[in-house]
Motif scaffolding. Sequence first.
Motif, PDB file in Angstrom:
ATOM      1  N   PHE A 117      -5.307 -15.237  16.797  1.00 12.92           N
ATOM      2  CA  PHE A 117      -4.051 -15.666  16.210  1.00 12.92           C
ATOM      3  C   PHE A 117      -3.223 -16.377  17.269  1.00 12.92           C
ATOM      4  CE2 PHE A 117      -5.153 -11.404  14.636  1.00 12.92           C
ATOM      5  CZ  PHE A 117      -5.459 -11.711  13.313  1.00 12.92           C
ATOM      6  N   ARG A 118      -2.352 -17.260  16.809  1.00 14.29           N
ATOM      7  CA  ARG A 118      -1.413 -17.937  17.702  1.00 14.29           C
ATOM      8  C   ARG A 118      -0.015 -17.773  17.121  1.00 14.29           C
ATOM      9  NH1 ARG A 118      -3.386 -23.395  19.292  1.00 14.29           N
ATOM     10  NH2 ARG A 118      -4.319 -22.156  20.936  1.00 14.29           N
ATOM     11  N   ILE A 119       0.892 -17.216  17.932  1.00 13.23           N
ATOM     12  CA  ILE A 119       2.275 -17.018  17.512  1.00 13.23           C
ATOM     13  C   ILE A 119       3.156 -17.940  18.350  1.00 13.23           C
ATOM     14  CG2 ILE A 119       4.183 -15.387  17.358  1.00 13.23           C
ATOM     15  CD1 ILE A 119       2.136 -13.153  17.083  1.00 13.23           C
ATOM     16  N   THR A 120       4.002 -18.704  17.668  1.00 10.24           N
ATOM     17  CA  THR A 120       4.956 -19.587  18.338  1.00 10.24           C
ATOM     18  C   THR A 120       6.325 -18.918  18.304  1.00 10.24           C
ATOM     19  OG1 THR A 120       3.712 -21.485  17.515  1.00 10.24           O
ATOM     20  CG2 THR A 120       5.912 -21.913  18.366  1.00 10.24           C
ATOM     21  N   THR A 121       7.021 -18.910  19.438  1.00  7.79           N
ATOM     22  CA  THR A 121       8.330 -18.270  19.525  1.00  7.79           C
ATOM     23  C   THR A 121       9.265 -19.082  20.401  1.00  7.79           C
ATOM     24  OG1 THR A 121       9.491 -16.230  20.113  1.00  7.79           O
ATOM     25  CG2 THR A 121       7.596 -16.802  21.447  1.00  7.79           C
TER      26      THR A 121
ATOM     27  N   SER B 180      -6.132 -12.287  20.695  1.00 12.11           N
ATOM     28  CA  SER B 180      -7.480 -12.075  20.167  1.00 12.11           C
ATOM     29  C   SER B 180      -7.693 -10.577  19.996  1.00 12.11           C
ATOM     30  CB  SER B 180      -8.542 -12.677  21.080  1.00 12.11           C
ATOM     31  OG  SER B 180      -8.525 -12.055  22.330  1.00 12.11           O
ATOM     32  N   ALA B 181      -8.248 -10.216  18.859  1.00  9.10           N
ATOM     33  CA  ALA B 181      -8.525  -8.817  18.547  1.00  9.10           C
ATOM     34  C   ALA B 181     -10.031  -8.615  18.640  1.00  9.10           C
ATOM     35  CB  ALA B 181      -8.025  -8.478  17.145  1.00  9.10           C
TER      36      ALA B 181
ATOM     37  N   ARG C 236       6.248 -18.759  13.893  1.00 10.30           N
ATOM     38  CA  ARG C 236       5.101 -19.141  13.075  1.00 10.30           C
ATOM     39  C   ARG C 236       3.849 -18.426  13.578  1.00 10.30           C
ATOM     40  NH1 ARG C 236       3.795 -25.160  13.651  1.00 10.30           N
ATOM     41  NH2 ARG C 236       2.708 -24.340  15.438  1.00 10.30           N
ATOM     42  N   ILE C 237       2.964 -18.069  12.629  1.00 14.88           N
ATOM     43  CA  ILE C 237       1.651 -17.491  12.956  1.00 14.88           C
ATOM     44  C   ILE C 237       0.595 -18.427  12.399  1.00 14.88           C
ATOM     45  CG2 ILE C 237       0.051 -15.587  12.589  1.00 14.88           C
ATOM     46  CD1 ILE C 237       2.364 -13.747  12.120  1.00 14.88           C
ATOM     47  N   GLU C 238      -0.421 -18.676  13.197  1.00 10.11           N
ATOM     48  CA  GLU C 238      -1.569 -19.422  12.691  1.00 10.11           C
ATOM     49  C   GLU C 238      -2.858 -18.775  13.157  1.00 10.11           C
ATOM     50  OE1 GLU C 238      -2.086 -23.374  14.618  1.00 10.11           O
ATOM     51  OE2 GLU C 238      -0.083 -22.996  15.391  1.00 10.11           O
TER      52      GLU C 238
END
Length: 160
Positions: free
Chosen positions: A13-17, A90-91, A156-158
């Motif tokens: 996942f990629r989280i933008t903050t 990454s999980a 945002r999550i992608e």
Amino acid sequence: MLLFLNIFGTMRFRITTGLSAEEIRDALSEHIEPKVFFRNYLKNKPKLLEGDINTRNFRLRRVETHRSIIKVDLQGDIIKREGYNIVDISASYPWADIIIYSCILLYSLYSSYNDLISILIILSMGFIIFIFGRGKYIMDAETGRDEIFKIIKGNRIENI
């Protein structure tokens, strides 16, 4: 091949903050406690996550308040950009846990029954263990992602 990676690969996942890297680290640090082998739930209420965080990366695991066979490790990198930051998570799939518990269960079943029908039942139970383990992994990975998203006030999550 893509289906194989989707079933057996890690979730990313990629989280933008809008928070700075230091603010991200501080926000996560408020909800993280060190890993312990035995946890005393009666003494104090545990924090949300356990693990460690460095200046640019972290390795976390949700604190389980119930008995769970599968525990998902969340590994993340904090990447600086102009005006915003990105957190790549990454999980990793707990293959060792799944294999160990499956082998213990399958061996105990096989030692009790030694005919062909029993072997088919044992194989089907191994498949069921894999399916339930995979489902728990997906739920825990997405729950951990959502908790980190709230903590760092993500925009945002992608999925990557």
